[in-house]
Design a protein around this motif. Structure first.
Motif, PDB file in Angstrom:
ATOM      1  N   CYS A   1       0.864  -1.177   0.000  1.00 45.91           N
ATOM      2  CA  CYS A   1       0.000   0.000   0.000  1.00 45.91           C
ATOM      3  C   CYS A   1       0.910   1.239   0.000  1.00 45.91           C
ATOM      4  O   CYS A   1       2.135   1.120   0.030  1.00 45.91           O
ATOM      5  N   ILE A   2       0.316   2.407  -0.025  1.00 45.12           N
ATOM      6  CA  ILE A   2       1.146   3.611  -0.083  1.00 45.12           C
ATOM      7  C   ILE A   2       1.907   3.832   1.220  1.00 45.12           C
ATOM      8  O   ILE A   2       3.008   4.372   1.225  1.00 45.12           O
ATOM      9  N   GLY A   3       1.343   3.413   2.375  1.00 44.75           N
ATOM     10  CA  GLY A   3       2.033   3.571   3.659  1.00 44.75           C
ATOM     11  C   GLY A   3       2.249   5.024   4.055  1.00 44.75           C
ATOM     12  O   GLY A   3       1.685   5.943   3.463  1.00 44.75           O
TER      13      GLY A   3
ATOM     14  N   ARG B   1       0.728   2.511   9.865  1.00 42.51           N
ATOM     15  CA  ARG B   1       1.602   2.504  11.042  1.00 42.51           C
ATOM     16  C   ARG B   1       3.080   2.557  10.672  1.00 42.51           C
ATOM     17  O   ARG B   1       3.932   2.613  11.565  1.00 42.51           O
ATOM     18  N   ALA B   2       3.397   2.449   9.378  1.00 45.98           N
ATOM     19  CA  ALA B   2       4.807   2.389   8.988  1.00 45.98           C
ATOM     20  C   ALA B   2       4.990   2.852   7.546  1.00 45.98           C
ATOM     21  O   ALA B   2       4.033   2.913   6.767  1.00 45.98           O
ATOM     22  N   ASP B   3       6.224   3.151   7.217  1.00 50.21           N
ATOM     23  CA  ASP B   3       6.599   3.437   5.828  1.00 50.21           C
ATOM     24  C   ASP B   3       6.863   2.077   5.171  1.00 50.21           C
ATOM     25  O   ASP B   3       8.008   1.617   5.082  1.00 50.21           O
TER      26      ASP B   3
ATOM     27  N   GLY C   1      10.289 -14.548  -6.888  1.00 51.91           N
ATOM     28  CA  GLY C   1       9.410 -15.704  -6.969  1.00 51.91           C
ATOM     29  C   GLY C   1       8.416 -15.823  -5.832  1.00 51.91           C
ATOM     30  O   GLY C   1       7.550 -16.714  -5.849  1.00 51.91           O
ATOM     31  N   LEU C   2       8.495 -14.944  -4.834  1.00 49.03           N
ATOM     32  CA  LEU C   2       7.581 -14.997  -3.691  1.00 49.03           C
ATOM     33  C   LEU C   2       6.637 -13.804  -3.749  1.00 49.03           C
ATOM     34  O   LEU C   2       7.072 -12.660  -3.817  1.00 49.03           O
ATOM     35  N   ARG C   3       5.317 -14.075  -3.748  1.00 48.29           N
ATOM     36  CA  ARG C   3       4.339 -12.993  -3.773  1.00 48.29           C
ATOM     37  C   ARG C   3       4.065 -12.531  -2.342  1.00 48.29           C
ATOM     38  O   ARG C   3       3.588 -13.298  -1.509  1.00 48.29           O
ATOM     39  N   VAL C   4       4.381 -11.265  -2.071  1.00 42.92           N
ATOM     40  CA  VAL C   4       4.234 -10.687  -0.740  1.00 42.92           C
ATOM     41  C   VAL C   4       3.519  -9.350  -0.872  1.00 42.92           C
ATOM     42  O   VAL C   4       3.783  -8.588  -1.806  1.00 42.92           O
ATOM     43  N   HIS C   5       2.604  -9.064   0.072  1.00 45.76           N
ATOM     44  CA  HIS C   5       1.983  -7.737   0.091  1.00 45.76           C
ATOM     45  C   HIS C   5       2.166  -7.120   1.477  1.00 45.76           C
ATOM     46  O   HIS C   5       1.808  -7.719   2.496  1.00 45.76           O
ATOM     47  N   PHE C   6       2.758  -5.915   1.516  1.00 46.59           N
ATOM     48  CA  PHE C   6       2.988  -5.166   2.736  1.00 46.59           C
ATOM     49  C   PHE C   6       1.865  -4.145   2.925  1.00 46.59           C
ATOM     50  O   PHE C   6       1.589  -3.351   2.020  1.00 46.59           O
ATOM     51  N   SER C   7       1.232  -4.170   4.093  1.00 40.38           N
ATOM     52  CA  SER C   7       0.133  -3.252   4.395  1.00 40.38           C
ATOM     53  C   SER C   7       0.453  -2.453   5.650  1.00 40.38           C
ATOM     54  O   SER C   7       1.020  -2.988   6.609  1.00 40.38           O
ATOM     55  N   GLY C   8       0.051  -1.196   5.644  1.00 35.47           N
ATOM     56  CA  GLY C   8       0.287  -0.348   6.805  1.00 35.47           C
ATOM     57  C   GLY C   8      -0.749  -0.508   7.892  1.00 35.47           C
ATOM     58  O   GLY C   8      -0.539  -0.076   9.027  1.00 35.47           O
ATOM     59  N   CYS C   9      -1.882  -1.137   7.570  1.00 38.00           N
ATOM     60  CA  CYS C   9      -2.929  -1.382   8.566  1.00 38.00           C
ATOM     61  C   CYS C   9      -3.804  -2.532   8.091  1.00 38.00           C
ATOM     62  O   CYS C   9      -3.578  -3.092   7.012  1.00 38.00           O
TER      63      CYS C   9
ATOM     64  N   PRO D   1      -3.172  -8.083  -3.556  1.00 41.09           N
ATOM     65  CA  PRO D   1      -3.523  -8.884  -4.736  1.00 41.09           C
ATOM     66  C   PRO D   1      -4.624  -9.884  -4.422  1.00 41.09           C
ATOM     67  O   PRO D   1      -4.786 -10.317  -3.274  1.00 41.09           O
ATOM     68  N   SER D   2      -5.382 -10.254  -5.441  1.00 37.65           N
ATOM     69  CA  SER D   2      -6.439 -11.243  -5.239  1.00 37.65           C
ATOM     70  C   SER D   2      -5.879 -12.658  -5.190  1.00 37.65           C
ATOM     71  O   SER D   2      -6.509 -13.566  -4.664  1.00 37.65           O
ATOM     72  N   GLN D   3      -4.681 -12.857  -5.733  1.00 40.70           N
ATOM     73  CA  GLN D   3      -4.061 -14.177  -5.714  1.00 40.70           C
ATOM     74  C   GLN D   3      -3.470 -14.491  -4.339  1.00 40.70           C
ATOM     75  O   GLN D   3      -3.281 -13.599  -3.505  1.00 40.70           O
ATOM     76  N   SER D   4      -3.171 -15.748  -4.114  1.00 35.63           N
ATOM     77  CA  SER D   4      -2.550 -16.174  -2.861  1.00 35.63           C
ATOM     78  C   SER D   4      -1.226 -15.441  -2.662  1.00 35.63           C
ATOM     79  O   SER D   4      -0.429 -15.299  -3.598  1.00 35.63           O
ATOM     80  N   HIS D   5      -0.989 -14.962  -1.425  1.00 39.28           N
ATOM     81  CA  HIS D   5       0.225 -14.204  -1.161  1.00 39.28           C
ATOM     82  C   HIS D   5       0.548 -14.244   0.326  1.00 39.28           C
ATOM     83  O   HIS D   5      -0.288 -14.604   1.161  1.00 39.28           O
ATOM     84  N   VAL D   6       1.776 -13.859   0.657  1.00 37.73           N
ATOM     85  CA  VAL D   6       2.172 -13.708   2.047  1.00 37.73           C
ATOM     86  C   VAL D   6       1.649 -12.364   2.535  1.00 37.73           C
ATOM     87  O   VAL D   6       1.918 -11.322   1.934  1.00 37.73           O
ATOM     88  N   ASP D   7       0.892 -12.385   3.625  1.00 41.78           N
ATOM     89  CA  ASP D   7       0.239 -11.194   4.158  1.00 41.78           C
ATOM     90  C   ASP D   7       1.112 -10.575   5.252  1.00 41.78           C
ATOM     91  O   ASP D   7       1.359 -11.196   6.290  1.00 41.78           O
ATOM     92  N   VAL D   8       1.590  -9.355   5.006  1.00 42.29           N
ATOM     93  CA  VAL D   8       2.473  -8.678   5.945  1.00 42.29           C
ATOM     94  C   VAL D   8       1.823  -7.354   6.356  1.00 42.29           C
ATOM     95  O   VAL D   8       1.633  -6.463   5.525  1.00 42.29           O
TER      96      VAL D   8
END
Length: 357
Positions: free
Chosen positions: A290-292, A300-302, A312-320, A327-334
């Motif tokens: 996300c924009i963060g 909560r973070a930049d 090769g690893l799909r990861v999504h970083f979220s600030g909240c 992404p709608s596909q399977s991913h690591v939720d951070v």
């Protein structure tokens, strides 16, 4: 099971109703089917510099956002570029289409269907009252955009045949390609008649608005060169789906483009040395955020500064917990928390992030 209907007002951002973000007003420009001409791409780059923060931010619906829009003139510039054909309908022009259709693969060519539906949407006054999150899609049979959660979707089963999907479920209703635009518009009108307070088809209680769930297929398109009918196409994946105005102009130098729901750009007709000439292509595949901070007051973070990249690893970083842009596909939720991140539900201190992904 239907999702509970929404009770608050629809605040989906547009050009005339921007979102008040921490870094200033955020305006979303709809690109039905993700299609944008070279001239329009240059106009968007000009808008980003003249009215916003200087960048184009790609979205998970194949649209473009401009952030920090604190200077006047955006609507007039977009209108002149043909990007605001109907001010009353600007927030409901949410249409996906298989971005590689006609380039490689697929059962049917869906090029032009998003444009034709957009014309029908803008010419139908009643459809201006659709919720801003209502989503249309045209899938050429490969199953890419059919898995993106569209409220109503035509999915090809052959070169001129297809089926109607509602909220990702196959209704079994056969619809020809020639009738696809009219049927999707008719379904949207019927949704308006029965919606009550629902924003999405999935929120309706009536089982008539259900279908057999369609398996979700891997849909993201890797960055790189694609052989296409004796020539080449290219998929450009900028870091975090963010293009500088200069990068957008460079892309425009290769003709029309398609913005995908995976925050990448397809250039349908390019020379083999396109990436050498562009000077960028997107190496951090699979990592999104996300924009963060400082763009979002709720973050909560930049997160873009903290993001860890793993090929090769799909990861999504979220600030909240809202997880914007995931992404709608399977991913690591951070998800950011005080002093660290929660990775798929497990808290990890910031200084240990590198070894936990």
């Amino acid at each position: 099971m239907p999702t509970p209907a929404r009770v608050r007002a629809d605040a989906c951002p547009g050009v005339f109703a921007p979102h008040d973000a921490a870094d200033g007003p955020l305006a979303r420009v709809r690109l039905p089917g993700g299609a944008v001409s070279a001239a329009q791409l240059r106009a968007l780059a000009d808008c980003a510099e003249a009215c916003g923060d200087g960048d184009l931010h790609l979205t998970s619906r194949g649209n473009v956002q401009l952030r920090g829009v604190t200077r006047p003139g955006l609507a007039a510039r977009l209108t002149d570029a043909g990007l605001l054909p109907s001010p009353s309908h600007e927030r409901v022009r949410n249409v996906l289409a298989s971005p590689l259709s006609g380039v490689r693969g697929g059962l049917a060519d869906v090029r032009g269907l998003a444009r034709d539906l957009d014309a029908v949407l803008c010419a139908t006054p009643e459809l201006a009252s659709l919720p801003g999150r209502f989503l249309f899609a045209f899938d050429d049979g490969r199953g890419d955009v059919a898995g993106e959660g569209a409220d109503v979707c035509w999915r090809a089963t052959g070169s001129s045949e297809g089926t109607l999907l509602l909220a990702g479920g196959d209704t079994g209703r056969p619809v020809t390609r020639a009738d696809a635009v009219a049927v999707l518009a008719e379904v949207a009108l019927e949704f308006l008649r029965v919606r009550g307070s629902a924003w999405r088809v999935a929120e309706l209680d009536d089982p008539a608005w259900r279908g057999t769930p369609v398996p979700r297929l891997p849909a993201d398109i890797p960055a790189g060169l694609i052989e296409s009918g004796g020539g080449f196409a290219a998929v450009v994946k900028p870091r975090f789906g963010q293009l500088s105005a200069a990068q957008a102009r460079a892309l425009a130098g290769f003709g029309p483009a398609l913005v995908t729901p995976w925050k990448s750009v397809v250039l349908p007709d390019v020379p083999a040395d396109v990436f050498e000439r562009l000077g960028f292509g997107g190496a951090e595949l699979g990592t999104s955020a996300c924009i963060g901070r400082p763009g979002c007051a709720k973050s909560r973070a930049d997160v873009r500064a903290d993001a860890v990249f793993r090929p090769g690893l799909r990861v999504h970083f979220s600030g909240c917990e809202r997880r914007c842009g995931k992404p709608s596909q399977s991913h690591v939720d951070v998800v950011a928390e005080a002093g660290g991140y929660r990775i798929d539900g497990r808290w990890v201190p910031l200084d240990e992030m590198e070894g936990k992904l």
